[in-house]
Design a protein around this motif. Structure first.
Motif, PDB file in Angstrom:
ATOM      1  N   HIS A  70      -2.624 -16.914  10.767  1.00  0.00           N
ATOM      2  CA  HIS A  70      -1.945 -16.882  12.060  1.00  0.00           C
ATOM      3  C   HIS A  70      -1.005 -15.708  12.270  1.00  0.00           C
ATOM      4  O   HIS A  70      -0.815 -15.266  13.395  1.00  0.00           O
ATOM      5  CB  HIS A  70      -1.163 -18.193  12.259  1.00  0.00           C
ATOM      6  N   VAL A  71      -0.416 -15.208  11.239  1.00  0.00           N
ATOM      7  CA  VAL A  71       0.615 -14.197  11.457  1.00  0.00           C
ATOM      8  C   VAL A  71       0.699 -13.238  10.261  1.00  0.00           C
ATOM      9  O   VAL A  71       0.426 -13.622   9.127  1.00  0.00           O
ATOM     10  CB  VAL A  71       1.989 -14.869  11.738  1.00  0.00           C
ATOM     11  N   ALA A  72       1.040 -12.025  10.592  1.00  0.00           N
ATOM     12  CA  ALA A  72       1.283 -11.027   9.534  1.00  0.00           C
ATOM     13  C   ALA A  72       2.575 -10.292   9.871  1.00  0.00           C
ATOM     14  O   ALA A  72       2.845  -9.996  11.047  1.00  0.00           O
ATOM     15  CB  ALA A  72       0.123 -10.047   9.440  1.00  0.00           C
ATOM     16  N   PHE A  73       3.364 -10.042   8.861  1.00  0.00           N
ATOM     17  CA  PHE A  73       4.617  -9.300   9.019  1.00  0.00           C
ATOM     18  C   PHE A  73       4.518  -7.992   8.234  1.00  0.00           C
ATOM     19  O   PHE A  73       3.871  -7.953   7.166  1.00  0.00           O
ATOM     20  CB  PHE A  73       5.804 -10.117   8.497  1.00  0.00           C
ATOM     21  N   TYR A  74       5.194  -6.979   8.741  1.00  0.00           N
ATOM     22  CA  TYR A  74       5.108  -5.661   8.107  1.00  0.00           C
ATOM     23  C   TYR A  74       6.491  -5.040   7.944  1.00  0.00           C
ATOM     24  O   TYR A  74       7.333  -5.128   8.840  1.00  0.00           O
ATOM     25  CB  TYR A  74       4.234  -4.714   8.936  1.00  0.00           C
ATOM     26  N   LEU A  75       6.672  -4.398   6.818  1.00  0.00           N
ATOM     27  CA  LEU A  75       7.873  -3.620   6.529  1.00  0.00           C
ATOM     28  C   LEU A  75       7.388  -2.285   5.963  1.00  0.00           C
ATOM     29  O   LEU A  75       6.653  -2.270   4.971  1.00  0.00           O
ATOM     30  CB  LEU A  75       8.732  -4.357   5.498  1.00  0.00           C
ATOM     31  N   GLU A  76       7.782  -1.174   6.613  1.00  0.00           N
ATOM     32  CA  GLU A  76       7.177   0.105   6.238  1.00  0.00           C
ATOM     33  C   GLU A  76       8.231   1.205   6.092  1.00  0.00           C
ATOM     34  O   GLU A  76       8.550   1.909   7.046  1.00  0.00           O
ATOM     35  CB  GLU A  76       6.141   0.500   7.297  1.00  0.00           C
ATOM     36  N   PRO A  77       8.806   1.327   4.909  1.00  0.00           N
ATOM     37  CA  PRO A  77       9.726   2.454   4.674  1.00  0.00           C
ATOM     38  C   PRO A  77       8.929   3.750   4.510  1.00  0.00           C
ATOM     39  O   PRO A  77       8.068   3.841   3.619  1.00  0.00           O
ATOM     40  CB  PRO A  77      10.438   2.057   3.378  1.00  0.00           C
ATOM     41  N   ILE A  78       9.189   4.706   5.359  1.00  0.00           N
ATOM     42  CA  ILE A  78       8.406   5.954   5.339  1.00  0.00           C
ATOM     43  C   ILE A  78       9.346   7.145   5.518  1.00  0.00           C
ATOM     44  O   ILE A  78      10.181   7.152   6.431  1.00  0.00           O
ATOM     45  CB  ILE A  78       7.348   5.954   6.461  1.00  0.00           C
ATOM     46  N   TRP A  79       9.202   8.135   4.654  1.00  0.00           N
ATOM     47  CA  TRP A  79       9.981   9.371   4.745  1.00  0.00           C
ATOM     48  C   TRP A  79       9.115  10.435   5.399  1.00  0.00           C
ATOM     49  O   TRP A  79       7.979  10.644   4.987  1.00  0.00           O
ATOM     50  CB  TRP A  79      10.412   9.807   3.350  1.00  0.00           C
ATOM     51  N   VAL A  80       9.651  11.046   6.435  1.00  0.00           N
ATOM     52  CA  VAL A  80       8.918  12.098   7.140  1.00  0.00           C
ATOM     53  C   VAL A  80       9.702  13.399   7.002  1.00  0.00           C
ATOM     54  O   VAL A  80      10.865  13.479   7.415  1.00  0.00           O
ATOM     55  CB  VAL A  80       8.721  11.761   8.634  1.00  0.00           C
ATOM     56  N   ASN A  81       9.064  14.374   6.421  1.00  0.00           N
ATOM     57  CA  ASN A  81       9.685  15.688   6.247  1.00  0.00           C
ATOM     58  C   ASN A  81       9.406  16.550   7.475  1.00  0.00           C
ATOM     59  O   ASN A  81       8.376  16.402   8.123  1.00  0.00           O
ATOM     60  CB  ASN A  81       9.119  16.339   4.978  1.00  0.00           C
ATOM     61  N   ASN A  82      10.339  17.446   7.770  1.00  0.00           N
ATOM     62  CA  ASN A  82      10.193  18.373   8.893  1.00  0.00           C
ATOM     63  C   ASN A  82       9.954  17.626  10.203  1.00  0.00           C
ATOM     64  O   ASN A  82       9.189  18.080  11.059  1.00  0.00           O
ATOM     65  CB  ASN A  82       9.049  19.361   8.630  1.00  0.00           C
ATOM     66  N   SER A  83      10.600  16.476  10.335  1.00  0.00           N
ATOM     67  CA  SER A  83      10.458  15.740  11.600  1.00  0.00           C
ATOM     68  C   SER A  83      11.188  16.483  12.711  1.00  0.00           C
ATOM     69  O   SER A  83      10.844  16.354  13.883  1.00  0.00           O
ATOM     70  CB  SER A  83      11.013  14.322  11.462  1.00  0.00           C
ATOM     71  N   SER A 135       0.849  -1.193   0.000  1.00  0.00           N
ATOM     72  CA  SER A 135       0.000   0.000   0.000  1.00  0.00           C
ATOM     73  C   SER A 135       0.879   1.235   0.000  1.00  0.00           C
ATOM     74  O   SER A 135       1.916   1.268   0.661  1.00  0.00           O
ATOM     75  CB  SER A 135      -0.889   0.036   1.247  1.00  0.00           C
ATOM     76  N   ALA A 136       0.428   2.247  -0.729  1.00  0.00           N
ATOM     77  CA  ALA A 136       1.084   3.561  -0.672  1.00  0.00           C
ATOM     78  C   ALA A 136       0.424   4.357   0.453  1.00  0.00           C
ATOM     79  O   ALA A 136      -0.788   4.260   0.668  1.00  0.00           O
ATOM     80  CB  ALA A 136       0.915   4.286  -1.997  1.00  0.00           C
ATOM     81  N   PHE A 137       1.238   5.096   1.154  1.00  0.00           N
ATOM     82  CA  PHE A 137       0.719   5.816   2.329  1.00  0.00           C
ATOM     83  C   PHE A 137       1.212   7.260   2.272  1.00  0.00           C
ATOM     84  O   PHE A 137       2.376   7.521   1.968  1.00  0.00           O
ATOM     85  CB  PHE A 137       1.226   5.131   3.606  1.00  0.00           C
ATOM     86  N   ALA A 138       0.323   8.184   2.570  1.00  0.00           N
ATOM     87  CA  ALA A 138       0.711   9.600   2.658  1.00  0.00           C
ATOM     88  C   ALA A 138      -0.005  10.222   3.842  1.00  0.00           C
ATOM     89  O   ALA A 138      -1.158   9.876   4.134  1.00  0.00           O
ATOM     90  CB  ALA A 138       0.334  10.345   1.378  1.00  0.00           C
ATOM     91  N   ARG A 156      -1.899  24.187  12.900  1.00  0.00           N
ATOM     92  CA  ARG A 156      -1.503  25.554  12.552  1.00  0.00           C
ATOM     93  C   ARG A 156       0.012  25.681  12.416  1.00  0.00           C
ATOM     94  O   ARG A 156       0.490  26.572  11.736  1.00  0.00           O
ATOM     95  CB  ARG A 156      -1.976  26.527  13.632  1.00  0.00           C
ATOM     96  N   ASP A 157       0.778  24.827  13.086  1.00  0.00           N
ATOM     97  CA  ASP A 157       2.238  24.962  13.112  1.00  0.00           C
ATOM     98  C   ASP A 157       2.904  23.624  12.775  1.00  0.00           C
ATOM     99  O   ASP A 157       2.294  22.568  12.868  1.00  0.00           O
ATOM    100  CB  ASP A 157       2.712  25.390  14.515  1.00  0.00           C
ATOM    101  N   SER A 158       4.170  23.711  12.483  1.00  0.00           N
ATOM    102  CA  SER A 158       5.064  22.548  12.361  1.00  0.00           C
ATOM    103  C   SER A 158       4.434  21.390  11.588  1.00  0.00           C
ATOM    104  O   SER A 158       4.150  20.331  12.138  1.00  0.00           O
ATOM    105  CB  SER A 158       5.483  22.056  13.754  1.00  0.00           C
ATOM    106  N   TYR A 159       4.256  21.582  10.297  1.00  0.00           N
ATOM    107  CA  TYR A 159       3.687  20.531   9.465  1.00  0.00           C
ATOM    108  C   TYR A 159       4.753  19.489   9.146  1.00  0.00           C
ATOM    109  O   TYR A 159       5.877  19.835   8.800  1.00  0.00           O
ATOM    110  CB  TYR A 159       3.142  21.128   8.167  1.00  0.00           C
ATOM    111  N   SER A 160       4.376  18.232   9.257  1.00  0.00           N
ATOM    112  CA  SER A 160       5.293  17.132   8.947  1.00  0.00           C
ATOM    113  C   SER A 160       4.626  16.173   7.973  1.00  0.00           C
ATOM    114  O   SER A 160       3.899  15.265   8.384  1.00  0.00           O
ATOM    115  CB  SER A 160       5.684  16.380  10.229  1.00  0.00           C
ATOM    116  N   PRO A 161       4.833  16.368   6.680  1.00  0.00           N
ATOM    117  CA  PRO A 161       4.271  15.420   5.723  1.00  0.00           C
ATOM    118  C   PRO A 161       5.090  14.131   5.683  1.00  0.00           C
ATOM    119  O   PRO A 161       6.289  14.142   5.981  1.00  0.00           O
ATOM    120  CB  PRO A 161       4.349  16.168   4.395  1.00  0.00           C
ATOM    121  N   ALA A 162       4.430  13.062   5.310  1.00  0.00           N
ATOM    122  CA  ALA A 162       5.112  11.765   5.237  1.00  0.00           C
ATOM    123  C   ALA A 162       4.646  11.020   4.000  1.00  0.00           C
ATOM    124  O   ALA A 162       3.479  11.113   3.605  1.00  0.00           O
ATOM    125  CB  ALA A 162       4.826  10.938   6.482  1.00  0.00           C
TER     126      ALA A 162
END
Lengths: 276, 147
Positions: free
Chosen positions: A166-179, A136-139, A148-154
Motif C-alpha cells: 500500500h505505501v512506500a516511504f523514501y529518504l534520500e540524502p544526496i550531495w550535489v557538487n557544483n550546484s 541503494s547507492a546512487f551516482a 559541454r558546460d556546468s557539470y554537476s555530479p551527485a
C-alpha cells in the motif's frame, strides 16, 4: 573532466557489450525483479529516484513534461483558456534506464534545456524480514549545453521502506557538487546537500498518490525547496502521472537549484514504460 | 568483478569535484579575480578587451583634478574606497566591507536608479559586464581587503 567522461562512457559500452547475452543465451524469466511491486511500481517519484530495480538486461523509458505556465498567473478563466498550461511551452525530459546487472541500473535523462544527466544506481541492501529498509547507492552527473558546460555530479543514497502493498516511504540524502553554476571563487557554497523525502500511497488497486520534497539541508540554497505531488495510474507496463510542482527540475542538478517560488505551481506529467 | 569496477568508475566520476572557470564569467578581463590587486590591474587601471575605458582615465590626480574627488590609482584605491563617504551623494559610502548591495561603487557601476550623476564608466559604454561586477561584489563581500 571531458576525458574522464569519455572513459566512463567507453567503460559502460564495453561492459554492455560484454554483459549482453549472446544469441541462444537466455535470461531466466523467473527473475523476481520482473514481478510487479505494488507498493513501488515505478523507478521515480515525481523527480526523485526510488529503489525499484530494473531487471537484468531489461529497460524502461520515461517522458517528463513540465508546462512552464504558472497556474496562479491570472484568473481561472485565463487558466482555462490556456487549457491549464497545455497551450504554453514546456520543459520536456526523455529518459532511458537499463538493468546492467542484478540490482544495478544505468541510464540517461535529457531535458529540453539541453541538460543531460547520466546516472547509475546499485542496490546495496534489500528490505527483508530481518532488515526494514532497502538501500541503494546512487551516482549521477549532469551537464548543461548537451553535456559541454556546468557539470554537476551527485552522490547519494536512496532509502525506502514499503509497507505491505500500500505505501512506500523514501529518504534520500544526496550531495550535489557544483550546484551553483557560478565559479567557486565568487560564491560561498558550490555544493548542496539534499534530503529528498517522498512517499507513494496506493489508494486504489492501480491508482497512487505521490508526494516528494527536496529541502537543501546544507550548502547552496538558491530559490525554494522543490516540491511535487502527483496522481498516478498504473496500466500494464505503463505508469501515467499527472503532477504539480513548484519547479521544473528533473535532474538532480536542477532539483538542487530549487523551485522557482513558494507560490509558483506548474502542471506536468510523467509517462513511463517498462520494457519487460 | 566487472560490476565493481564499473560501479567504482561511475562513483569516481561523480566524486570528481567540478567547478566553473572564473574566466567563463569575467568576459573581456579573463584574468580578473576578486582581489584588489586584480581589480586594480584589470578594471581600475586598464582598458579591457571590449574597449571599456580605464577608471583612472578620470579618477586620477596626476595632472588633473580627480573626478568625484576619487583617486583609483594603484596603492591609493583602498584608502579612497573602503569606508569613505561619496562626495557626490550625501550619506553614501563608496565601499562597505561585506555589503556590496549598499556599497555606492556597485550602485554606480550597475546604474542603480538612486545614484547621483551618471552610470560609470562615464559615457555610453561599454559598461562593466555582469561578470566583472560580480567579481567586484565578491571582493566587497569578502570584506574588501587590501590584497
Amino acid at each position: 573532466m571531458r576525458y574522464i567522461f569519455r572513459c566512463t562512457i567507453l567503460t559502460v559500452i564495453v561492459s554492455l557489450g560484454a554483459s549482453v547475452p549472446s544469441q541462444g543465451q537466455t535470461v531466466p524469466n523467473d527473475d523476481p525483479d520482473l514481478a510487479l511491486q505494488l507498493a513501488q511500481p515505478d523507478f521515480t517519484l515525481v523527480a526523485l529516484p526510488t529503489t525499484l530495480r530494473v531487471p537484468r538486461h531489461k529497460g524502461a523509458f520515461r517522458v517528463t513534461h513540465r508546462f512552464t505556465r504558472e497556474l496562479g498567473n491570472g484568473d481561472f478563466g485565463d487558466l482555462a483558456s490556456d487549457l491549464f498550461g497545455l497551450d504554453n511551452g514546456a520543459q520536456i525530459g526523455l529518459e532511458y534506464r537499463f538493468g546492467l546487472f542484478k540490482g544495478t541500473q544505468i541510464g540517461f535523462h535529457r531535458t529540453s534545456d539541453r541538460t543531460t544527466e547520466f546516472f547509475a544506481q546499485h542496490e546495496v541492501k534489500a528490505q527483508s524480514e530481518s532488515f526494514p529498509f532497502t538501500i541503494s547507492a546512487f551516482a549521477s552527473i549532469d551537464g548543461t549545453n548537451n553535456f559541454r558546460d556546468s557539470y554537476s555530479p551527485a552522490l547519494g543514497a536512496v532509502v525506502s521502506r514499503t509497507i505491505a502493498e500500500h505505501v512506500a516511504f523514501y529518504l534520500e540524502p544526496i550531495w550535489v557538487n557544483n550546484s551553483n553554476i557560478l565559479p567557486s571563487a565568487l560564491v560561498d557554497n558550490n555544493d548542496a546537500m539534499l534530503l529528498g523525502l517522498g512517499t507513494r500511497l496506493r489508494v486504489r488497486p492501480t491508482v497512487y498518490i505521490v508526494i516528494e520534497g527536496t529541502p537543501r539541508i546544507a550548502g547552496d540554497k538558491p530559490n525554494v525547496t522543490q516540491i511535487g505531488v502527483g496522481l498516478e495510474k498504473r496500466a500494464g507496463g505503463h505508469t501515467f502521472q499527472l503532477n504539480f510542482s513548484n519547479g521544473f527540475g528533473t535532474t538532480l542538478g536542477q532539483v538542487a537549484r530549487g523551485g522557482t517560488g513558494r507560490s509558483d505551481w506548474y502542471m506536468g506529467f510523467n509517462i513511463s514504460r517498462k520494457f519487460f | 568483478m566487472t560490476r565493481r569496477i564499473l560501479l567504482a568508475c561511475l562513483l569516481s566520476v561523480a566524486a570528481v569535484g567540478c567547478d566553473e572557470k572564473l574566466s567563463s564569467v569575467t568576459g573581456p578581463t579573463p584574468q580578473l579575480e576578486p582581489t584588489l590587486t586584480s581589480i586594480q590591474r584589470d578594471i581600475f587601471g586598464a582598458r579591457d578587451l571590449a574597449g571599456r575605458q580605464a577608471c583612472t582615465d578620470c579618477h586620477s590626480d596626476v595632472g588633473r583634478n580627480p573626478s568625484g574627488g576619487l583617486v583609483l590609482l594603484g596603492g591609493r584605491a583602498h584608502e579612497q574606497l573602503v569606508g569613505r563617504a561619496s562626495s557626490g551623494k550625501p550619506g553614501a559610502i563608496r565601499v562597505i566591507p561585506g555589503d556590496p548591495d549598499n556599497s555606492y561603487i556597485i550602485r554606480k557601476l550597475e546604474g542603480a536608479p538612486d545614484i547621483v550623476g551618471v552610470r560609470m564608466p562615464r559615457g555610453n559604454g561599454p559598461f562593466l559586464t555582469d561578470g566583472q561586477i560580480l567579481v567586484i561584489r565578491r571582493w566587497i563581500q569578502l570584506g574588501a581587503p587590501n590584497n
